[in-house]
Motif scaffolding. Structure first.
Motif, PDB file in Angstrom:
ATOM      1  N   ASP A  20       0.847  -1.192   0.000  1.00  0.00           N
ATOM      2  CA  ASP A  20       0.000   0.000   0.000  1.00  0.00           C
ATOM      3  C   ASP A  20       0.886   1.246   0.000  1.00  0.00           C
ATOM      4  O   ASP A  20       1.353   1.694   1.048  1.00  0.00           O
ATOM      5  CB  ASP A  20      -0.914  -0.025   1.231  1.00  0.00           C
ATOM      6  N   ASP A  21       1.130   1.786  -1.198  1.00  0.00           N
ATOM      7  CA  ASP A  21       1.981   2.978  -1.310  1.00  0.00           C
ATOM      8  C   ASP A  21       1.434   4.138  -0.501  1.00  0.00           C
ATOM      9  O   ASP A  21       2.202   4.885   0.111  1.00  0.00           O
ATOM     10  CB  ASP A  21       2.131   3.403  -2.775  1.00  0.00           C
ATOM     11  N   GLY A  22       0.125   4.306  -0.487  1.00  0.00           N
ATOM     12  CA  GLY A  22      -0.469   5.402   0.273  1.00  0.00           C
ATOM     13  C   GLY A  22      -0.128   5.322   1.740  1.00  0.00           C
ATOM     14  O   GLY A  22       0.159   6.338   2.384  1.00  0.00           O
ATOM     15  N   LYS A  23      -0.146   4.112   2.291  1.00  0.00           N
ATOM     16  CA  LYS A  23       0.187   3.926   3.703  1.00  0.00           C
ATOM     17  C   LYS A  23       1.670   4.216   3.949  1.00  0.00           C
ATOM     18  O   LYS A  23       2.035   4.837   4.945  1.00  0.00           O
ATOM     19  CB  LYS A  23      -0.154   2.493   4.120  1.00  0.00           C
ATOM     20  N   ILE A  24       2.513   3.795   3.025  1.00  0.00           N
ATOM     21  CA  ILE A  24       3.954   4.068   3.139  1.00  0.00           C
ATOM     22  C   ILE A  24       4.214   5.561   3.051  1.00  0.00           C
ATOM     23  O   ILE A  24       4.978   6.123   3.839  1.00  0.00           O
ATOM     24  CB  ILE A  24       4.738   3.297   2.064  1.00  0.00           C
ATOM     25  N   ASP A  77       4.472  11.540   8.019  1.00  0.00           N
ATOM     26  CA  ASP A  77       4.313  11.636   9.473  1.00  0.00           C
ATOM     27  C   ASP A  77       5.664  11.598  10.180  1.00  0.00           C
ATOM     28  O   ASP A  77       5.908  12.362  11.115  1.00  0.00           O
ATOM     29  CB  ASP A  77       3.416  10.517   9.997  1.00  0.00           C
ATOM     30  N   ALA A 128       4.323   1.743   8.617  1.00  0.00           N
ATOM     31  CA  ALA A 128       3.568   1.359   7.426  1.00  0.00           C
ATOM     32  C   ALA A 128       3.218  -0.128   7.409  1.00  0.00           C
ATOM     33  O   ALA A 128       2.464  -0.578   6.549  1.00  0.00           O
ATOM     34  CB  ALA A 128       4.359   1.718   6.175  1.00  0.00           C
ATOM     35  N   GLY A 129       3.806  -0.875   8.340  1.00  0.00           N
ATOM     36  CA  GLY A 129       3.515  -2.307   8.402  1.00  0.00           C
ATOM     37  C   GLY A 129       4.200  -3.120   7.323  1.00  0.00           C
ATOM     38  O   GLY A 129       3.664  -4.132   6.871  1.00  0.00           O
ATOM     39  N   ALA A 137       2.130   8.029   3.715  1.00  0.00           N
ATOM     40  CA  ALA A 137       1.596   8.684   4.920  1.00  0.00           C
ATOM     41  C   ALA A 137       2.550   8.487   6.093  1.00  0.00           C
ATOM     42  O   ALA A 137       2.818   9.433   6.848  1.00  0.00           O
ATOM     43  CB  ALA A 137       0.216   8.134   5.262  1.00  0.00           C
ATOM     44  N   ALA A 138       3.085   7.295   6.247  1.00  0.00           N
ATOM     45  CA  ALA A 138       4.046   7.023   7.324  1.00  0.00           C
ATOM     46  C   ALA A 138       5.310   7.852   7.136  1.00  0.00           C
ATOM     47  O   ALA A 138       5.894   8.347   8.107  1.00  0.00           O
ATOM     48  CB  ALA A 138       4.382   5.533   7.371  1.00  0.00           C
TER      49      ALA A 138
END
Length: 83
Positions: free
Chosen positions: A6-10, A16, A35-36, A12-13
């Protein structure tokens, strides 16, 4: 079979971590954990920390195209939106 990344999650992390710790303090280990994903995944996909940060900031900028930027009273949130 590998799970999708999930690029969006990466991204965002990454943003942040930059806001919380600055560039030097935003480690790929910290970003990967938030990002998990595995830290190695970041390097395989983006090549380097600098390329990851560039991709994340370009992604954020693309999300803002056409949006009006108004100060909300929250400096952190406002800075994140502008960056």
């Amino acid at each position: 079979m590998a799970r999708p990344i999930d690029d969006g999650k990466i991204f965002a992390a990454t943003v942040d971590a930059l806001l919380a710790h600055g560039y030097a303090g935003a480690t790929t280990k910290t970003i990967a954990h938030a990002a998990g994903v595995n830290e190695v995944t970041l390097f395989r996909k983006y090549g380097s920390k600098a390329q990851l940060v560039t991709a994340a900031l370009l992604h954020e900028r693309a999300q803002m195209v056409g949006q009006e930027i108004a100060f909300s009273g929250d400096l952190r949130a406002g800075t994140k939106r502008i960056v």
